[in-house]
Design a protein around this motif. Structure first.
Motif, PDB file in Angstrom:
ATOM      1  N   ALA B  15       0.835  -1.205   0.000  1.00  0.00           N
ATOM      2  CA  ALA B  15       0.000   0.000   0.000  1.00  0.00           C
ATOM      3  C   ALA B  15       0.864   1.248   0.000  1.00  0.00           C
ATOM      4  CB  ALA B  15      -0.929  -0.010   1.221  1.00  0.00           C
ATOM      5  N   VAL B  16       1.904   1.236   0.845  1.00  0.00           N
ATOM      6  CA  VAL B  16       2.805   2.399   0.906  1.00  0.00           C
ATOM      7  C   VAL B  16       3.550   2.555  -0.418  1.00  0.00           C
ATOM      8  CG1 VAL B  16       4.831   3.362   2.041  1.00  0.00           C
ATOM      9  CG2 VAL B  16       3.046   2.270   3.407  1.00  0.00           C
ATOM     10  N   SER B  19       1.366   3.951  -3.126  1.00  0.00           N
ATOM     11  CA  SER B  19       1.117   5.378  -2.924  1.00  0.00           C
ATOM     12  C   SER B  19       2.321   6.210  -3.325  1.00  0.00           C
ATOM     13  CB  SER B  19       0.767   5.651  -1.455  1.00  0.00           C
ATOM     14  OG  SER B  19      -0.354   4.892  -1.087  1.00  0.00           O
ATOM     15  N   LEU B  22       2.524   6.414  -7.055  1.00  0.00           N
ATOM     16  CA  LEU B  22       1.513   7.336  -7.583  1.00  0.00           C
ATOM     17  C   LEU B  22       1.966   8.783  -7.405  1.00  0.00           C
ATOM     18  CD1 LEU B  22      -1.448   7.757  -8.618  1.00  0.00           C
ATOM     19  CD2 LEU B  22      -2.108   7.877  -6.221  1.00  0.00           C
ATOM     20  N   LEU B  23       2.461   9.086  -6.197  1.00  0.00           N
ATOM     21  CA  LEU B  23       2.888  10.459  -5.914  1.00  0.00           C
ATOM     22  C   LEU B  23       4.077  10.858  -6.784  1.00  0.00           C
ATOM     23  CD1 LEU B  23       2.523  10.852  -2.066  1.00  0.00           C
ATOM     24  CD2 LEU B  23       1.231  11.959  -3.873  1.00  0.00           C
TER      25      LEU B  23
END
Lengths: 186, 198
Positions: B15-16, B19, B22-23
């Motif tokens: 999950a991290v 993210s 994506l960022l």
């Protein structure tokens, strides 16, 4: 839950602002003018829809013991993306909202919807829940923002944080009064 | 350990990682537009304080290595000089005053070569919303009260807000904020005259 009850839920019965009383920090801080209220309301609405959709997508893989951590990471990433995009393509509004955009992460209305709804529901239902809850939050922001802006000139108290609490309290009381009336009639 | 014990941290890591990825993607695509938008916003604000420019005009920021104290609580951060054929048309001083009600107020103060104010704008502040923020041009015309003023107009003892016996309007419910701005503008004009005399 079908789409119609989801709408009633978000806009009235479980409205984040005046029924669940969630996300009050940004609600009171940014609702001193209509423009700020609209900007923050829309940003929250988009964040809520995106995070609800993403959480619904990953719900099968997320174990209960780490679900809150995963939700928080997803919400923080969503809000950061929205902040960057707004800073790049909608700079005027970004300058107005500034500090309050990252604060959307701490809006407990979003984590509450993730936990209570999006983590158990299929994608479309979760996204619609985000839409209606977001619209409910936006409506309350606009009402408070509009009232404070319209009356703030003659009553500057309304423009201070105190005024935000007072206007919100009036709205909550009004909603309760209407609910009670309806309940008595039936 | 059973498989479940490994899976939990792996899911969290995924999950991290997702993210972060994506960022990073968004960062790559927005870095240039954000820099351009910031520059535009800065230029637009500055343009209100400048005369109409021609491409031949020379305009540039110059900043001291460290902020220069020009009066107690008032610091010069940098200045923007516009010159045409060697003659200065306007100098915009960016000054920061710590005499506001809550934190620093940064001002851009545009002064013509003869010491007359072209205009003043607030660049950033943390004054009370609703009380102190009418100093912003977006909220009220208060800041336009400085246009065309100079030292001597009004005289030194009336370069103050009305509650202090001066010529400049105070804001209802906030006296400290406009007082800080008036003092900073006056200090900057005095600094400008000292510079011009050298």
């Amino acid at each position: 839950l079908n789409s119609a009850t989801s709408a009633v839920d978000g806009l009235w019965r479980n409205n984040p602002g005046v029924a669940q009383l969630l996300g009050l920090c940004p609600l009171l801080a940014v609702s001193n003018s209509l423009r700020n209220a609209l900007g923050l309301g829309l940003a929250t609405l988009i964040a809520l829809m995106c995070s609800n959709a993403m959480i619904s997508l990953v719900r099968r893989w997320v174990r209960p013991e780490i679900r809150i951590a995963v939700f928080v990471v997803i919400i923080a990433a969503t809000v950061s993306v929205i902040e960057r995009l707004m800073q790049a393509y909608w700079h005027d509004l970004y300058q107005v909202l500034g500090l309050f955009l990252p604060l959307i992460v701490t809006n407990c209305a979003i984590i509450a919807r993730a936990e209570a709804y999006a983590s158990r529901m299929p994608l479309v239902a979760a996204a619609f829940d985000g839409l209606w809850m977001g619209l409910g939050f936006l409506a309350v922001l606009l009402l408070i923002g509009g009232m404070r802006q319209a009356l703030g000139g003659s009553l500057p108290l309304l423009l201070l944080p105190t005024g935000g609490f007072i206007v919100l309290a009036l709205l909550v009381a009004l909603k309760q009064a209407i609910d009670q009336r309806v309940a008595n009639r039936t | 350990m059973d498989a479940r014990a490994y899976a939990t941290p792996l899911i969290l890591a995924a999950a991290v990682g997702g993210s972060v990825l994506l960022l990073a993607l968004v960062q790559m695509h927005t870095a240039a537009p954000i820099a351009a938008a910031q520059l535009n916003a800065e230029r637009a604000q500055l343009a209100a304080l400048l005369p109409p420019l021609t491409p031949a005009d020379h305009a540039a920021w110059d900043a001291p290595a460290a902020p220069v104290a020009i009066e107690t609580g008032v610091e010069l951060l940098r200045r923007f000089r516009v010159s045409r054929a060697g003659d200065t048309l306007t100098t915009v001083y960016e000054v920061r005053t710590s005499r506001g009600y809550s934190g620093a107020i940064t001002l851009q103060i545009s002064v013509m070569p003869d010491g007359t104010l072209r205009g003043v704008r607030v660049r950033s502040h943390r004054e009370t919303p609703g009380l102190g923020d009418p100093i912003e041009i977006e909220r009220s015309n208060w800041i336009l009260g400085f246009d065309r003023r100079r030292l001597g107009d009004p005289p030194r003892e009336r370069w103050a807000v009305k509650p202090d016996g001066g010529d400049f309007d105070a804001l209802s419910g906030a006296t400290i904020t406009p007082r800080a701005v008036v003092d900073a503008v006056r200090a900057t004009l005095e600094f400008d005259r000292r510079e011009a005399a050298n």
